[in-house]
Design an enzyme around this catalytic site. Structure first.
Site, PDB file in Angstrom:
ATOM      1  N   VAL A  88     -76.043  35.487  31.990  1.00  0.00           N
ATOM      2  CA  VAL A  88     -74.855  36.338  32.140  1.00  0.00           C
ATOM      3  C   VAL A  88     -73.578  35.528  31.896  1.00  0.00           C
ATOM      4  O   VAL A  88     -72.677  35.980  31.185  1.00  0.00           O
ATOM      5  CB  VAL A  88     -74.833  37.016  33.529  1.00  0.00           C
ATOM      6  CG1 VAL A  88     -73.573  37.847  33.710  1.00  0.00           C
ATOM      7  CG2 VAL A  88     -76.064  37.884  33.723  1.00  0.00           C
ATOM      8  N   CYS A  89     -73.507  34.324  32.444  1.00  0.00           N
ATOM      9  CA  CYS A  89     -72.310  33.488  32.250  1.00  0.00           C
ATOM     10  C   CYS A  89     -72.158  33.076  30.789  1.00  0.00           C
ATOM     11  O   CYS A  89     -71.052  33.074  30.251  1.00  0.00           O
ATOM     12  CB  CYS A  89     -72.377  32.253  33.142  1.00  0.00           C
ATOM     13  SG  CYS A  89     -72.363  32.629  34.913  1.00  0.00           S
ATOM     14  N   ALA A  90     -73.267  32.737  30.148  1.00  0.00           N
ATOM     15  CA  ALA A  90     -73.223  32.368  28.732  1.00  0.00           C
ATOM     16  C   ALA A  90     -72.725  33.547  27.897  1.00  0.00           C
ATOM     17  O   ALA A  90     -71.890  33.375  27.001  1.00  0.00           O
ATOM     18  CB  ALA A  90     -74.606  31.910  28.266  1.00  0.00           C
TER      19      ALA A  90
END
Length: 165
Positions: free
Chosen positions: A58-60
């Protein structure tokens, strides 16, 4: 004290709860080259993206999306803030072709997490940062989104609309 959810389970956040119109806390972070980055000052408009770790899907995805959309945020510097080590942040940016974002690590003292109220205080992600977006302009918080579910992305359309207004 604020809270958010991780996979539907509530987790508590530590630190000060900053809101829109509050003076932005000025914090120094470590860049991928180990230099210092200052966030929250009145010298420029900054979009601060707080997230747990660039090593998560999700962060990527969030970093890639913001890297593509940077032109939408005219005149703003976009800073990704995590507790990842600067070396890992640099490797991620190189591998993913992230060249429009600044990355800053809060690993030294977790000062950003404490001063912006996004340090996760319990649960499986304890000690990492919650997902949030802050816009700092002229030294003030002018936009805030604390994402209620850590595994969800922030509302990019809402942020884009804010910059077009």
């Amino acid at each position: 004290m604020s809270s958010v959810n991780f996979k539907g389970n509530p987790i508590t956040l530590k630190g000060q709860n900053v809101e829109v119109n509050d003076k932005a806390p000025v914090v120094k972070l470590k860049a991928r080259d180990l230099s210092s980055i200052e966030v929250g000052s009145s010298s420029k408009t900054q979009i601060l993206l707080s997230m747990p770790s660039l090593d998560t899907a999700v962060c990527a995805t969030e970093a890639r999306e913001f890297n593509k959309k940077i032109a939408s945020f005219s005149g703003a510097e976009v800073v990704v803030v995590t507790l990842d080590l600067p070396f890992a942040m640099g490797r991620f940016c190189t591998t993913e072709g992230i060249d429009n974002l600044v990355v800053g690590s809060d690993f030294l003292a977790k000062e950003f997490g404490q001063k912006y109220g996004v340090l996760i205080g319990d649960g499986p992600l304890e000690g990492l940062l919650a997902r949030a977006v802050f816009v700092v302009k002229d030294g003030k918080i002018v936009y805030k989104e604390l994402v209620s579910e850590v595994t969800n992305l922030p509302d990019l359309a809402k942020l884009e609309a804010f910059f077009k207004a």
